[in-house]
Design a protein around this motif. Structure first.
Motif, short mmCIF file in Angstrom:
data_model
loop_
_atom_site.label_atom_id
_atom_site.label_comp_id
_atom_site.label_asym_id
_atom_site.label_seq_id
_atom_site.Cartn_x
_atom_site.Cartn_y
_atom_site.Cartn_z
N ARG A 147 0.86 -1.19 0.00
CA ARG A 147 0.00 0.00 0.00
C ARG A 147 0.89 1.24 0.00
N ILE A 148 1.60 1.39 -1.10
CA ILE A 148 2.66 2.39 -1.21
C ILE A 148 2.12 3.81 -1.11
N SER A 149 1.03 4.09 -1.78
CA SER A 149 0.49 5.44 -1.81
C SER A 149 0.09 5.90 -0.41
N GLU A 150 -0.56 5.01 0.36
CA GLU A 150 -0.96 5.36 1.72
C GLU A 150 0.27 5.61 2.59
N ALA A 151 1.29 4.78 2.43
CA ALA A 151 2.51 4.94 3.21
C ALA A 151 3.18 6.27 2.89
N GLU A 152 3.21 6.62 1.62
CA GLU A 152 3.82 7.89 1.22
C GLU A 152 3.04 9.08 1.76
N ASP A 153 1.72 8.98 1.79
CA ASP A 153 0.89 10.07 2.33
C ASP A 153 1.20 10.30 3.81
N ILE A 154 1.35 9.22 4.57
CA ILE A 154 1.64 9.36 6.00
C ILE A 154 3.05 9.91 6.21
N LEU A 155 4.00 9.45 5.42
CA LEU A 155 5.36 9.99 5.51
C LEU A 155 5.38 11.48 5.19
N LEU A 156 4.59 11.88 4.21
CA LEU A 156 4.49 13.30 3.86
C LEU A 156 3.88 14.10 5.01
N PHE A 157 2.87 13.53 5.66
CA PHE A 157 2.24 14.17 6.82
C PHE A 157 3.25 14.33 7.95
N ILE A 158 4.05 13.29 8.22
CA ILE A 158 5.06 13.36 9.28
C ILE A 158 6.11 14.40 8.95
N ALA A 159 6.52 14.45 7.67
CA ALA A 159 7.53 15.43 7.25
C ALA A 159 7.03 16.85 7.47
N ASN A 160 5.77 17.11 7.12
CA ASN A 160 5.21 18.45 7.31
C ASN A 160 5.12 18.82 8.78
N LYS A 161 4.74 17.85 9.62
CA LYS A 161 4.68 18.10 11.06
C LYS A 161 6.07 18.33 11.64
N ASN A 162 7.06 17.72 11.04
CA ASN A 162 8.45 17.91 11.48
C ASN A 162 9.02 19.25 11.00
N GLY A 163 8.28 19.95 10.16
CA GLY A 163 8.75 21.22 9.63
C GLY A 163 9.61 21.08 8.40
N ASN A 164 9.61 19.92 7.76
CA ASN A 164 10.39 19.70 6.55
C ASN A 164 9.49 19.88 5.32
N ILE A 165 9.92 20.71 4.41
CA ILE A 165 9.17 20.93 3.18
C ILE A 165 9.57 19.83 2.19
N VAL A 166 8.70 18.86 2.04
CA VAL A 166 9.00 17.68 1.23
C VAL A 166 7.88 17.47 0.24
N LYS A 167 8.24 17.17 -1.00
CA LYS A 167 7.25 16.80 -2.00
C LYS A 167 7.09 15.29 -2.03
N LYS A 168 5.90 14.84 -2.40
CA LYS A 168 5.64 13.41 -2.42
C LYS A 168 6.55 12.69 -3.40
N SER A 169 6.94 13.39 -4.45
CA SER A 169 7.81 12.76 -5.46
C SER A 169 9.20 12.45 -4.91
N SER A 170 9.58 13.13 -3.82
CA SER A 170 10.92 12.91 -3.26
C SER A 170 10.95 11.76 -2.26
N ILE A 171 9.80 11.17 -1.97
CA ILE A 171 9.76 10.02 -1.05
C ILE A 171 9.02 8.85 -1.70
#
Length: 508
Positions: A235-259
């Motif tokens: 379930r790659i897409s769901e995993a990437e969405d949660i990683l993106l959410f964690i990155a944003n909460k950590n204050g890291n500006i990350v695009k989904k394409s980079s993870i």
């Protein structure tokens, strides 16, 4: 990219991951209150037979009514579990550990099949319900059933909470996270001793230990599903969405394409499910699982054996239990300081050996040293033994978490925990063997376990295996295979040369 690489982009240990760790560690603060609760819930108060004014109350064959001291109440005074019925208290501890075994087995598989969040909330709600019910029962039979149920649900809570807390933390902070989580268990022992000293009524004490568990239910709505588990299930897409959410909460500006996560080859498909049998299908994983299972067995046997006999450390039972919990803290700090310097394997070896040697020193000074000085020496070495085995327990959680591949991690940890719970069932019996036999058993088992750990691979600084193939194809295994291949080719070449010489052919 693999999951550990994605975590480096997101942040190995950002504010969001710290929040998850703190929440699950808070849950772990109350786990020991349920596991070792009978130290105080089943404590024996002073008592006499109302027909007898002097002499031991148990000297009478039949006593129609026992009179108990008013210093505290327990299930002993509730159901007259004294004299020929005193064995029923230890029996209840074995019942709990049996439930613990079932819970590890059930919730380990459930969390690998349905996910970490469903398994966690089910076990947490179940634990809160049965603990509260146990405070209101007036039947020993029903209380026994509820102790099995408490063990069942607490086994699920502890297992899933640890995995959920550490799966989203990068390799650079995994040791700290594991040690931090385990420290709360030790602190929980001291908090429980403090609560038991304040609350002398066993029913109120049971309610006091269950109330915080009710509050922990809110974690379900705060912590998302483990992205590592989602990725392992394809379930790659769901995993990437949660990683993106964690990155944003950590204050890291990350695009989904980079993870963008890679689907591990030959491991996961949306229809493939893994279970306990997969732990033993392949030779390397099978060997590692058997060694780990034995180590967990020994850790649990020695740890709970020393904990349940903690009342002998000092004259005050509340101080004794608090000291037993306090002794674990240096062992946890040892893990924190040296796991990344010495590696998992060496730390496991040293902690098991030191704990085993300390147990044998308790025997030596029990036989040779007398008086207050000898008693203090035995106390010191008993606490050192507890420190060593506590360090081993801290290491084995981290070590096994890194050895077992993601697709069967919860099943693997569940199997190891089942082995540990089998030892927990036997631990109350081990404490009745006497000082010499008990410490001899603990010391021998610890030393054997320490040497067996040397046959496991080092995991420090290496990515966690995602699939069973990753375990079978570890670089160490590949090197062994390569060496074997080179050796066989060398032998074959020598044999060919000898054959040519015997046939008069030139050696070119």
């Amino acid at each position: 990219m693999d999951f550990d690489s994605a975590l480096k982009v997101v942040g190995d240990y950002g504010s969001e991951q710290r929040k998850y760790l703190y929440l699950f560690s808070f849950v772990n603060l109350f786990i020991p209150m349920h596991i070792i609760g009978l130290i105080f819930l089943g404590r024996e108060p002073s008592f006499t037979c109302h027909r007898r004014t002097e002499g031991p109350a148990c000297s009478l064959q039949v006593c129609p009514r026992y009179v108990y001291g008013d210093e505290f109440t327990s299930i002993v005074s509730e159901w007259d579990l004294v004299c020929d019925k005193s064995y029923k208290v230890a029996q209840l501890q074995s019942y709990l550990m049996f439930g613990f075994l079932l819970g590890n087995f059930f919730f380990g598989g459930l969390s690998d099949y349905l996910g970490r969040r469903p398994a966690f909330i089910c076990s947490l709600i179940g634990l809160a319900v049965v603990t509260n019910l146990s405070a209101f029962t007036y039947s020993y039979f029903i209380f026994s059933f509820l102790r099995i149920s408490i063990g069942f649900f607490v086994g699920g809570v502890g297992l899933v909470a640890y995995v959920s807390a550490t799966e989203v933390i990068g390799l650079s902070q995994k040791v700290f996270a594991g040690s931090f989580y385990q420290a709360f268990f030790s602190i929980g022992i001291m908090v429980f001793a403090f609560l038991a000293n304040l609350i002398r009524n066993w029913r109120y004490l049971a309610i006091a230990t269950s109330f915080p568990i009710c509050l922990c239910v809110v974690i379900y709505w705060i912590v998302p599903e483990s992205p590592r588990w989602l990725a392992s299930q394809g379930r790659i897409s769901e995993a990437e969405d949660i990683l993106l959410f964690i990155a944003n909460k950590n204050g890291n500006i990350v695009k989904k394409s980079s993870i963008e996560l890679d689907v591990p080859s030959k491991t996961i498909s949306s229809t493939k499910s893994y279970g306990y049998m997969d732990l033993f299908r392949t030779p390397v994983l099978r060997k590692e699982m058997l060694i780990q299972a034995f180590c967990w067995f020994v850790c649990s046997l020695v740890y709970y054996g020393l904990t349940l006999s903690a009342g002998d450390i000092a004259s005050n039972a509340y101080v004794s239990v608090a000291l037993s919990g306090l002794a674990e803290i240096p062992g946890i700090f040892f893990c924190l300081w040296y796991l990344d310097k010495l590696g998992r394997k060496k730390c496991m070896y040293l902690s098991m050996i030191s704990g085993g040697v300390a147990c044998f020193l308790v025997i030596i000074f029990s036989q040779s040293a007398t008086g207050e000085f000898g008693k203090h020496l035995r106390t010191v070495f008993a606490l050192i033994g507890k420190m060593g085995i506590s360090a081993s327990f801290s290491v084995v959680y981290i070590y096994s978490n890194e050895l077992i591949p993601t697709v069967v991690r919860n099943s693997g940890l569940g199997f190891c925990c089942v082995s540990a719970r089998m030892a927990g069932i036997l631990a109350p019996r081990a404490t009745s063997l006497g000082v010499f036999n008990m410490y001899a058993l603990f010391g021998t088992a610890s030393i054997i376990s320490g040497f067996l750990n040397l046959r496991l691979p080092e995991t420090f600084g290496k990515p966690s295996p995602e699939s069973i193939d990753d375990v079978e194809n570890r670089p160490a295994n590949k090197q062994t295979t390569a060496k074997t291949l080179v050796n066989s080719e060398t032998v074959q070449a020598i044999e060919e040369n000898i054959s040519m010489l015997q046939n008069g052919e030139p050696n070119i």
